[in-house]
Design an enzyme around this catalytic site. Sequence first.
Site, PDB file in Angstrom:
ATOM      1  N   HIS A  12       7.143  -7.457  -2.304  1.00 57.81           N
ATOM      2  CA  HIS A  12       6.928  -6.920  -0.961  1.00 57.81           C
ATOM      3  C   HIS A  12       7.732  -7.732   0.055  1.00 57.81           C
ATOM      4  O   HIS A  12       7.521  -7.601   1.254  1.00 57.81           O
ATOM      5  CB  HIS A  12       5.452  -6.988  -0.562  1.00 57.81           C
ATOM      6  CG  HIS A  12       4.560  -6.020  -1.270  1.00 57.81           C
ATOM      7  ND1 HIS A  12       4.911  -4.726  -1.536  1.00 57.81           N
ATOM      8  CD2 HIS A  12       3.304  -6.173  -1.752  1.00 57.81           C
ATOM      9  CE1 HIS A  12       3.912  -4.116  -2.164  1.00 57.81           C
ATOM     10  NE2 HIS A  12       2.927  -4.977  -2.306  1.00 57.81           N
ATOM     11  N   TRP A  32       1.591   1.970  -9.074  1.00 52.42           N
ATOM     12  CA  TRP A  32       1.835   3.213  -9.793  1.00 52.42           C
ATOM     13  C   TRP A  32       3.290   3.288 -10.273  1.00 52.42           C
ATOM     14  O   TRP A  32       3.568   3.565 -11.442  1.00 52.42           O
ATOM     15  CB  TRP A  32       1.500   4.382  -8.860  1.00 52.42           C
ATOM     16  CG  TRP A  32       1.643   5.730  -9.464  1.00 52.42           C
ATOM     17  CD1 TRP A  32       0.926   6.263 -10.489  1.00 52.42           C
ATOM     18  CD2 TRP A  32       2.583   6.725  -9.074  1.00 52.42           C
ATOM     19  NE1 TRP A  32       1.347   7.531 -10.750  1.00 52.42           N
ATOM     20  CE2 TRP A  32       2.371   7.847  -9.892  1.00 52.42           C
ATOM     21  CE3 TRP A  32       3.565   6.783  -8.105  1.00 52.42           C
ATOM     22  CZ2 TRP A  32       3.117   9.011  -9.783  1.00 52.42           C
ATOM     23  CZ3 TRP A  32       4.300   7.943  -7.987  1.00 52.42           C
ATOM     24  CH2 TRP A  32       4.077   9.038  -8.818  1.00 52.42           C
ATOM     25  N   LYS A  82       0.815  -1.220   0.000  1.00 49.61           N
ATOM     26  CA  LYS A  82       0.000   0.000   0.000  1.00 49.61           C
ATOM     27  C   LYS A  82       0.852   1.275   0.000  1.00 49.61           C
ATOM     28  O   LYS A  82       0.546   2.251   0.669  1.00 49.61           O
ATOM     29  CB  LYS A  82      -0.974   0.024   1.191  1.00 49.61           C
ATOM     30  CG  LYS A  82      -1.874  -1.176   1.300  1.00 49.61           C
ATOM     31  CD  LYS A  82      -2.716  -1.407   0.087  1.00 49.61           C
ATOM     32  CE  LYS A  82      -3.799  -0.372  -0.037  1.00 49.61           C
ATOM     33  NZ  LYS A  82      -4.595  -0.493  -1.236  1.00 49.61           N
ATOM     34  N   SER A  83       1.936   1.261  -0.762  1.00 50.98           N
ATOM     35  CA  SER A  83       2.802   2.442  -0.807  1.00 50.98           C
ATOM     36  C   SER A  83       2.959   2.985  -2.230  1.00 50.98           C
ATOM     37  O   SER A  83       3.919   3.684  -2.512  1.00 50.98           O
ATOM     38  CB  SER A  83       4.178   2.106  -0.222  1.00 50.98           C
ATOM     39  OG  SER A  83       4.809   1.115  -1.002  1.00 50.98           O
ATOM     40  N   GLY A  84       2.032   2.663  -3.122  1.00 47.09           N
ATOM     41  CA  GLY A  84       2.111   3.152  -4.498  1.00 47.09           C
ATOM     42  C   GLY A  84       2.888   2.243  -5.421  1.00 47.09           C
ATOM     43  O   GLY A  84       3.366   2.677  -6.469  1.00 47.09           O
ATOM     44  N   THR A  85       3.003   0.987  -5.076  1.00 47.67           N
ATOM     45  CA  THR A  85       3.799   0.043  -5.858  1.00 47.67           C
ATOM     46  C   THR A  85       3.301  -0.076  -7.291  1.00 47.67           C
ATOM     47  O   THR A  85       4.097  -0.032  -8.236  1.00 47.67           O
ATOM     48  CB  THR A  85       3.775  -1.346  -5.190  1.00 47.67           C
ATOM     49  OG1 THR A  85       4.164  -1.209  -3.832  1.00 47.67           O
ATOM     50  CG2 THR A  85       4.715  -2.302  -5.901  1.00 47.67           C
TER      51      THR A  85
END
Length: 117
Positions: free
Chosen positions: A100, A51, A46-49
């Site tokens: 991850h 994108w 949930k850290s913009g991966t």
Amino acid sequence: MEQITDFLYRYKNYNFAIGPTTAEYIDSLQSFDIRNSDIFLVTYPKSGTTWVQQIIISIFELDGSLTKYPNNFEQMPWLEYKVDPQDYALRPSLRLFASHLTPVLMPPGLKDKKAKF
């Protein structure tokens, strides 16, 4: 491997989804052959991966390096989820991977090679 819910299991003190990976596959990553030209996108969940994954893929598509694969998951597969039976060793260089995984579970060859992450 300890099942903790209907959808998750714990292995080596880390949680994984049931189905897309196995304990044997996670262990096999310790012998994963790293190439100097490999690129790894390693992030927290949930850290913009997704994108950033799309940005990296777009850069290399413009270069003409990724015309073989029809979608993002095949162009930059998740290292810990081997859904496709394709052997990553057969992929031509420039290989892109997303993950991850924590440093403990990543292939140890990352320390010795010049792969980018």
